[in-house]
Motif scaffolding. Structure first.
Motif, short mmCIF file in Angstrom:
data_model
loop_
_atom_site.label_atom_id
_atom_site.label_comp_id
_atom_site.label_asym_id
_atom_site.label_seq_id
_atom_site.Cartn_x
_atom_site.Cartn_y
_atom_site.Cartn_z
N GLY A 157 0.78 -1.23 0.00
CA GLY A 157 0.00 0.00 0.00
C GLY A 157 0.81 1.27 0.00
N ASN A 158 2.16 1.17 0.03
CA ASN A 158 3.02 2.35 0.11
C ASN A 158 2.64 3.21 1.31
OD1 ASN A 158 4.61 1.70 -2.16
ND2 ASN A 158 2.99 2.46 -3.52
N LEU A 159 1.88 4.27 1.09
CA LEU A 159 1.56 5.18 2.19
C LEU A 159 0.29 4.78 2.94
CD1 LEU A 159 2.33 8.59 0.44
CD2 LEU A 159 3.83 7.25 1.93
N VAL A 160 -0.46 3.82 2.40
CA VAL A 160 -1.67 3.36 3.09
C VAL A 160 -1.47 1.91 3.51
CG1 VAL A 160 -3.16 4.93 1.82
CG2 VAL A 160 -2.74 2.66 0.91
N GLN A 161 -2.48 1.38 4.19
CA GLN A 161 -2.37 0.02 4.72
C GLN A 161 -2.33 -1.02 3.60
OE1 GLN A 161 -5.49 -0.93 7.47
NE2 GLN A 161 -4.60 -2.87 8.10
N ASP A 162 -1.47 -2.04 3.77
CA ASP A 162 -1.39 -3.12 2.80
C ASP A 162 -2.72 -3.88 2.75
OD1 ASP A 162 1.17 -2.30 2.53
OD2 ASP A 162 2.11 -4.08 3.40
N VAL A 163 -3.06 -4.38 1.56
CA VAL A 163 -4.34 -5.08 1.36
C VAL A 163 -4.07 -6.58 1.24
CG1 VAL A 163 -6.34 -5.37 -0.15
CG2 VAL A 163 -5.36 -3.09 0.22
N PHE A 164 -4.82 -7.37 2.03
CA PHE A 164 -4.70 -8.82 1.99
C PHE A 164 -5.30 -9.36 0.69
CE2 PHE A 164 -6.75 -12.97 2.92
CZ PHE A 164 -5.63 -13.70 3.27
N LEU A 165 -4.55 -10.24 0.00
CA LEU A 165 -4.99 -10.78 -1.29
C LEU A 165 -5.33 -12.26 -1.25
CD1 LEU A 165 -2.39 -9.08 -3.69
CD2 LEU A 165 -4.70 -8.30 -3.12
N GLY A 166 -5.03 -12.93 -0.14
CA GLY A 166 -5.33 -14.35 -0.03
C GLY A 166 -4.18 -15.12 0.58
N GLU A 167 -4.47 -16.38 0.94
CA GLU A 167 -3.44 -17.19 1.58
C GLU A 167 -3.59 -18.65 1.17
OE1 GLU A 167 -5.48 -18.61 5.77
OE2 GLU A 167 -4.01 -17.00 5.84
N ILE A 168 -2.52 -19.43 1.35
CA ILE A 168 -2.60 -20.88 1.24
C ILE A 168 -1.87 -21.48 2.42
CG2 ILE A 168 -2.72 -20.87 -1.28
CD1 ILE A 168 0.22 -21.86 -1.27
#
Length: 836
Positions: free
Chosen positions: A261-272
């Motif tokens: 997210g650079n200056l904003v919060q990182d966004v969760f995209l999924g997990e395994i």
């Protein structure tokens, strides 16, 4: 989709790059032999019991979207001030890529802030068949960012034995994260993904992180991480063998994908999550995994509290074989117009046994149209309709096979006609802000009803005059069918002098022009849904136009409006001149006289919309950035402008100069050109069709970009080097050639296959009728069929069954090869792991 904007291969510093149709689905045994084609048809009906706002203003302004995974491909109009919005919007589109979930989101429109997602309906691709062809109420589920995932991860695990410096034996887990594919767009653009790789167990959580990959939905990480599986301190308590077994059973590798997210919060995209014990039987494990949502302990209210959404969904996946397989079925279907009676033909029998006649109508009309057989078939089934019509005033007002065939035909061949006739006026109406409300109850403060009435009359008159002067643009196929309808109606009701006109006006005014006026977006006459005020204006115009057409053709002195204000407004049009104009127009479009082509003097508007254009860079060090532009395509030229409605084009490419239209590799620009894959596919399709007859078309193209002195696809250094991949084959742009007859025949085969039980019952009904000399009324299944000639119908059913059985063999053979070729864990058939 590829990151290039569709346009010509013309030399220019501002010329956009080329695009192409989606390639066959990966994993096909041989894309040259079998094509896998997906389509989606249905209706977003309504929502109910949505959560109200807290406070005095409880109502919401709602709209609904259709998403392939996280990519929006369709959006309804906004329904204002309602907690049970009635959308009633039909949709149909080809699906150009693979997907995991088909999702429907209900939004609350917000002018100042980001639109609020109220809830969603998410259906797995493999579950779509359970809902096909029937209306279903779905409970809205909560929308949580941690559950909005798509894409897959390519992973390799190895377990090595190492001897430490002090001589003890240690095991080392090697985690190789190779790549990801199909990650979602973030705010309409490719994301900046990175992955965290964690070894998780009862008493440990070791985490490492990959580098961030910029602007890509298909990142190639190719990074290796090392974890010590067995710790030396454990040896003091248990034997080496026991410790290894305990660790292997309880440890797992977790891969989390994030958007930086650079200056904003990182966004969760999924997990395994992959248990390390997959290595128990093998020293190495390599596979593709589908990303899964994360359970973050969301304590939301009951999902029923969010409301529900009523949908009708029909998803189809067709395996289109080579043309030679379809010869017998095509021959049988194309004989349908000549079969006596028409109800004994293969095409009519298909409509009888399908659960929904619309499923049969679309492929039948396209196939018959392609072979110039639609006019005699539509005439024959319309004649069957007329036998059951007792009142001339209700002629062709039902929803029969005949009316559905004509509706579909007018959509296919009448698009050009609508554009040259209606589009200029609809643009004027939609781009202006004139109020046309004449209902006293709906007037806003400060509105002048007399001014509104004049505005409305101006638009109605302008639209009406354009329509009644448009006969030279009416497609020949429509004119031929209208001529047949007119003759048959006159024979059926010889004592009614007006029925010859009402038989035609019931289609061209009620089912064609009036529908297109009230829903211009559906007919591609406008790029977006109009706002609420404009929709109301178009509704009032449509009501008046269809009544003028009906009133003029029937020569009635009274209107059929229920509303008093519409009755008063319509008095302005009760003049002999309108009746004369309607009759003259209907005479002209139901004539068999040859007309000259009318589309040559003015260019035909084909498509418009917002896309990204790549600037090529004017100097050697010029920046090659992307800019959002408004593209317009006519039959003569492709132009783009800074914004919608701008009269001055920044750049113009004559259609005759387009040398190729192809899809580039996703890695070329790492940016989408159109709003979504369906929109991009439509641009590619229309550009291909409009340029197929061009001279000097290219035979080869480069599927990637020229960057830093070489082509990324083939590494050739010359910018003008011949392309390394063959161009898509093109054929002349003709309405008939645009129809994929093999695909339509395959769809008909699938419908016959799905309806074999009803086909068998129809066959039994023929035998019953033949034996007892009449229909048997007790068995409901028998009495529902139209069987005029049991012997001829029986013979046709026998032919259908024989052909279907022969077609079953290559289909079954292909299914077996397809299932065996896509190994579980391959990119085409990734492993579906468990969520948290």
């Amino acid at each position: 989709m590829a990151a290039a904007a569709p346009a010509a291969a013309a030399a220019s510093s501002e010329a956009p790059a080329a695009s192409a149709t989606a390639e066959p689905e990966a994993g096909d045994q041989d894309s040259r032999e079998v094509r896998v084609l997906q389509s989606l048809r249905g209706k977003i009906c309504e929502a109910k019991n949505l959560l109200p706002y807290l406070g005095p203003h409880k109502m919401r302004d709602c709209f609904c979207t259709i998403n392939l995974d996280q990519e929006e491909v369709y959006r309804t109009q906004v329904v204002e001030k309602s907690l049970s919005p009635f959308f009633s919007e039909e949709f149909y589109f080809e699906i150009p890529r693979t997907f995991q979930y088909l999702s429907f989101y209900v939004y609350d429109k917000n002018v100042l802030q980001r639109d609020l997602r109220i809830g969603k309906v998410a259906i797995k691709k493999e579950d779509l068949c359970n809902h096909s062809g029937k209306e279903t109420w779905f409970s809205l589920q909560p929308v949580d960012s941690n559950s909005e995932v798509q894409g897959k991860v390519h992973l390799e695990l190895k377990l090595n034995e190492l001897i430490t410096e002090n001589g003890t034996v240690c095991q080392q887990l090697v985690v190789h994260i190779k790549a990801c594919h199909g990650l979602p767009l973030i705010n309409g653009q490719s994301c900046d993904p990175y992955a965290t790789v964690s070894l998780v167990g009862p008493s440990r959580n070791d985490q490492k992180k990959t580098k961030v990959k910029k602007k890509t939905s298909n990142p190639q990480f190719n990074e290796i991480f090392y974890f010590e599986v067995t710790r030396s301190s454990s040896y003091t308590r248990k034997s080496q063998f026991q410790v290894e077994e305990e660790d292997i059973e309880k440890l797992e590798i977790r891969i989390d994908l994030w958007n930086n997210g650079n200056l904003v919060q990182d966004v969760f995209l999924g997990e395994i999550k992959v248990p390390v014990n997959v290595l128990r039987t093998d020293s190495s494990h390599q596979a593709w995994y589908l990303l899964q949502p994360r359970d973050n302990g969301n304590k939301s209210s009951k999902t029923d509290d969010l409301g529900s959404l009523r949908l009708n969904i029909c998803y189809t996946e067709d395996y289109v074989l080579p043309s030679e397989y379809y010869g017998p079925l095509k021959t049988l279907l194309l004989k349908s117009p000549d079969v006596q009676p028409i109800s004994a033909s293969a095409a009519y029998i298909l409509s009888e046994i399908c659960r929904d006649k619309n499923d049969a109508v679309l492929p039948l009309v396209r196939l018959l149209l392609h072979h110039d057989k639609l006019v005699p078939f539509a005439t024959a089934v319309a004649e069957l309709d007329l036998k059951d019509t007792q009142d001339a005033n209700t002629i062709f007002r039902g929803n029969s096979l005949a009316t559905r065939c004509l509706d579909e035909m007018m959509k296919i061949v009448g698009g050009h006609y609508l554009k040259v006739t209606l589009k200029p006026i609809l643009d004027e109406i939609c781009d202006s802000s004139k109020s046309c409300e004449i209902d006293p109850i709906k007037l806003k403060e400060g509105d002048n009803v007399e001014n509104n009435k004049e505005n409305l009359r101006y638009y109605v008159d302008k639209l009406f005059n354009t329509i009644v002067k448009s006969s030279m643009s009416c497609p020949t196929v429509m004119c031929d069918i209208f001529y047949s309808l007119r003759q048959m109606a006159t024979q059926r009701f010889p004592n009614d002098p007006h029925v010859q006109y009402s038989a035609v006006s019931s289609f061209v005014f009620l089912r064609f022009f009036a529908v297109a006026v009230v829903s211009p977006h559906t007919f591609h006459l406008r790029p977006h849904h109009p706002d609420a005020q404009t929709i109301r204006t178009l509704t009032l115009i449509s009501k008046t136009i269809q009544t003028l057409g009906s009133w003029g053709s029937l020569s009635k002195s009274k209107s059929s409006f229920k509303e008093t204000f519409m009755c008063e407004f319509f008095k302005m049009f009760q003049e002999e001149g309108y009746i004369i104009a309607v009759k003259k127009f209907l005479d002209e479009i139901s004539s068999t006289e040859t007309k000259e082509s009318s589309g040559t003097s003015e260019p035909v508007h084909l498509k418009e919309g917002e896309m990204y254009k790549r600037a090529q860079g004017r100097t050697r060090i010029g920046k090659k950035n992307f800019k959002k532009r408004w593209f317009c395509l006519t039959s003569r030229e492709l132009t783009y402008h800074k914004q919608p409605g701008s009269k001055d084009a920044i750049y113009t490419i004559p259609v005759k100069n387009i040398l190729a239209v192809e899809k580039l590799e996703e890695s070329s620009f790492n940016k989408k050109n159109a709003n979504n894959c369906v929109e991009a596919n439509e641009w590619i399709d229309v550009l291909c069709r409009v340029s197929r007859c061009n001279q000097n078309r290219l035979s080869f193209y480069h599927p990637s970009v020229y960057l830093n002195g070489n082509w990324l696809c083939c590494q050739e250094t010359g910018e003008n080097t011949l392309g390394c991949k063959p161009c898509t084959a093109g054929v002349p742009a003709d309405i008939q050639i645009d129809i994929d007859e093999d695909r339509e025949t395959e769809r008909i085969y699938s419908l016959f296959t799905l309806s074999l039980l009803k086909l068998q019952k129809m066959e039994e009904a023929c035998g019953t009728i033949a034996v007892y000399q009449g229909p048997q009324k007790e068995p409901d299944d028998y009495s529902n069929f139209v069987i005029e000639d049991s012997v001829t119908t029986f013979k046709t059913i026998q032919q259908i069954k024989s052909i279907i059985e022969k077609l079953d063999e290559p289909h079954e053979k292909y299914r077996k090869k397809r299932s065996s070729s896509a190994k579980y864990g391959s990119k085409e058939n990734p492993i579906v792991g468990k969520a948290s």
